[in-house]
Design a protein around this motif. Structure first.
Motif, PDB file in Angstrom:
ATOM      1  N   MET A  34       0.824  -1.205   0.000  1.00  0.00           N
ATOM      2  CA  MET A  34       0.000   0.000   0.000  1.00  0.00           C
ATOM      3  C   MET A  34       0.860   1.258   0.000  1.00  0.00           C
ATOM      4  SD  MET A  34      -2.829   1.581  -0.135  1.00  0.00           S
ATOM      5  CE  MET A  34      -3.819   0.075  -0.249  1.00  0.00           C
ATOM      6  N   SER A  38       0.532   4.193  -2.944  1.00  0.00           N
ATOM      7  CA  SER A  38       0.055   5.489  -2.461  1.00  0.00           C
ATOM      8  C   SER A  38       0.880   6.645  -3.014  1.00  0.00           C
ATOM      9  CB  SER A  38       0.084   5.523  -0.923  1.00  0.00           C
ATOM     10  OG  SER A  38      -0.819   4.571  -0.390  1.00  0.00           O
ATOM     11  N   SER A  58      -2.176  -4.593   2.305  1.00  0.00           N
ATOM     12  CA  SER A  58      -2.686  -3.470   3.096  1.00  0.00           C
ATOM     13  C   SER A  58      -1.661  -2.990   4.121  1.00  0.00           C
ATOM     14  CB  SER A  58      -3.978  -3.860   3.813  1.00  0.00           C
ATOM     15  OG  SER A  58      -3.732  -4.810   4.840  1.00  0.00           O
ATOM     16  N   LEU A  60      -1.742  -3.438   7.161  1.00  0.00           N
ATOM     17  CA  LEU A  60      -2.467  -2.976   8.348  1.00  0.00           C
ATOM     18  C   LEU A  60      -2.005  -3.746   9.576  1.00  0.00           C
ATOM     19  CD1 LEU A  60      -4.898  -1.091   9.212  1.00  0.00           C
ATOM     20  CD2 LEU A  60      -6.286  -3.183   9.152  1.00  0.00           C
ATOM     21  N   ARG A  79      -9.477   2.902   7.592  1.00  0.00           N
ATOM     22  CA  ARG A  79      -8.256   2.722   6.794  1.00  0.00           C
ATOM     23  C   ARG A  79      -8.453   1.647   5.739  1.00  0.00           C
ATOM     24  NH1 ARG A  79      -3.319   1.798  10.744  1.00  0.00           N
ATOM     25  NH2 ARG A  79      -2.207   1.710   8.757  1.00  0.00           N
ATOM     26  N   GLU A  82     -10.458   3.041   2.864  1.00  0.00           N
ATOM     27  CA  GLU A  82      -9.640   3.928   2.027  1.00  0.00           C
ATOM     28  C   GLU A  82      -8.615   3.141   1.226  1.00  0.00           C
ATOM     29  OE1 GLU A  82     -10.148   7.150   1.391  1.00  0.00           O
ATOM     30  OE2 GLU A  82     -11.974   6.745   2.552  1.00  0.00           O
ATOM     31  N   TYR A  83      -8.018   2.132   1.849  1.00  0.00           N
ATOM     32  CA  TYR A  83      -7.050   1.292   1.138  1.00  0.00           C
ATOM     33  C   TYR A  83      -7.723   0.559  -0.021  1.00  0.00           C
ATOM     34  CZ  TYR A  83      -3.702   1.817   5.021  1.00  0.00           C
ATOM     35  OH  TYR A  83      -2.829   2.302   5.962  1.00  0.00           O
ATOM     36  N   THR A  86      -8.077   2.858  -2.897  1.00  0.00           N
ATOM     37  CA  THR A  86      -6.793   3.060  -3.567  1.00  0.00           C
ATOM     38  C   THR A  86      -6.431   1.856  -4.420  1.00  0.00           C
ATOM     39  OG1 THR A  86      -5.987   4.490  -1.783  1.00  0.00           O
ATOM     40  CG2 THR A  86      -4.336   3.482  -3.205  1.00  0.00           C
ATOM     41  N   ALA A  87      -6.601   0.652  -3.857  1.00  0.00           N
ATOM     42  CA  ALA A  87      -6.300  -0.568  -4.603  1.00  0.00           C
ATOM     43  C   ALA A  87      -7.189  -0.690  -5.836  1.00  0.00           C
ATOM     44  CB  ALA A  87      -6.470  -1.787  -3.695  1.00  0.00           C
ATOM     45  N   LEU A  95      -7.099  -6.776  -2.139  1.00  0.00           N
ATOM     46  CA  LEU A  95      -6.425  -6.059  -1.062  1.00  0.00           C
ATOM     47  C   LEU A  95      -6.214  -7.076   0.052  1.00  0.00           C
ATOM     48  CD1 LEU A  95      -5.442  -3.391   0.316  1.00  0.00           C
ATOM     49  CD2 LEU A  95      -7.756  -3.223   1.281  1.00  0.00           C
TER      50      LEU A  95
END
Length: 261
Positions: A34, A38, A58, A60, A79, A82-83, A86-87, A95
């Motif tokens: 990620m 980003s 991720s 995370l 999060r 949002e991830y 983005t993915a 993801l």
């Protein structure tokens, strides 16, 4: 067969050089962290490369979906959403999400509610919310079972599939990783069968994270099980860092030739 490899296998090369290695090795795509996707400059480079992204890690950890505090868990949900966006924006199919690394943060209420029951319920509640909020995306949040040295919680892909079945969303799925299965003493073809329709991603590495063909795992049996299952998703190499492109090409060839001895 769609083969990708984790970017961490390619060392500290710039993203452009990593994409070149992917092509030279005969791979079809790449799996990125990620933190990498980003970066706007990386996304621009990817857009013009023609190299698809099989999965995004991720990364995370804390706060996570199984953190002790409700505020931390809520922040983790935000999060992940949002991830996922983005993915999805970079065209990734998956993801990757590990529910929790290491020891438990929550506590059980023995004998009424054992720890694993509490954790499973909390995880499912969070995943259900995530699924609802990313319903319009194409990417899947794919939960990854690990081995007992890396997590106390989810180590059985069949359990991961049961969680996904209960949630009942096409945006939540699970995966099989040959390294973790071997570490757990699991029969990999049996795990593929157990996961069933919830199988969204497969990670391939041989014993001790070596390249396929360099260890003891029977990849012929693994590929046969995937073929019988009708799996057409990504097969992501997640092995030790590779310095020589020819070594990576050899591992790819081993798989494309049906993993013959």
């Amino acid at each position: 067969m769609r083969l990708s490899c984790a970017e961490q296998m390619l060392g500290q090369r710039p993203i452009g050089d990593k994409l070149d290695v992917v092509r030279e090795a005969g791979l079809d795509g790449i799996d990125l962290r990620m933190a990498t996707v980003s970066e706007p400059s990386v996304r621009d480079r990817l857009a013009g490369s023609g190299v698809p992204i099989g999965a995004v890690y991720s990364q995370l950890r804390e706060p996570g979906l199984l953190s002790a505090g409700a505020a931390g868990r809520a922040a983790a949900v935000e999060r992940v959403v949002e991830y996922a966006k983005t993915a999805d924006a970079v065209g990734a199919s998956n993801l990757i999400l590990v529910p929790v690394f290491g020891a438990a943060r929550l506590r059980g209420f023995e004998p009424v509610l054992p720890l694993h029951v509490v954790e499973t319920a909390v995880l499912m509640g969070n995943l259900a919310e995530i699924a609802e909020r990313i319903a319009d995306l194409s990417v899947r949040v794919t939960i990854e079972p690990l081995n007992h040295d890396e997590t106390h919680f989810l180590t059985d892909p069949g359990v991961g599939a049961a969680i996904c079945d209960a949630i009942g969303s096409p945006r939540i799925a699970t995966m099989v990783d040959t390294y973790h299965c071997e570490r757990e003493g699991q029969d990999i073809p049996e795990m593929i069968t157990a996961v069933g329709d919830q199988l969204a991603l497969v990670h391939l590495s041989d014993s001790d994270r070596r390249l396929p063909g360099d260890g003891d795992i029977d990849f012929g049996a693994v590929l046969a099980a995937l073929n019988e299952h009708g799996y057409t998703g990504w097969l992501g190499l997640e092995c030790r860092p590779v310095d020589d492109v020819e070594d990576l090409r050899r591992g790819v060839r081993h798989l494309r030739e049906g993993a013959r001895p």
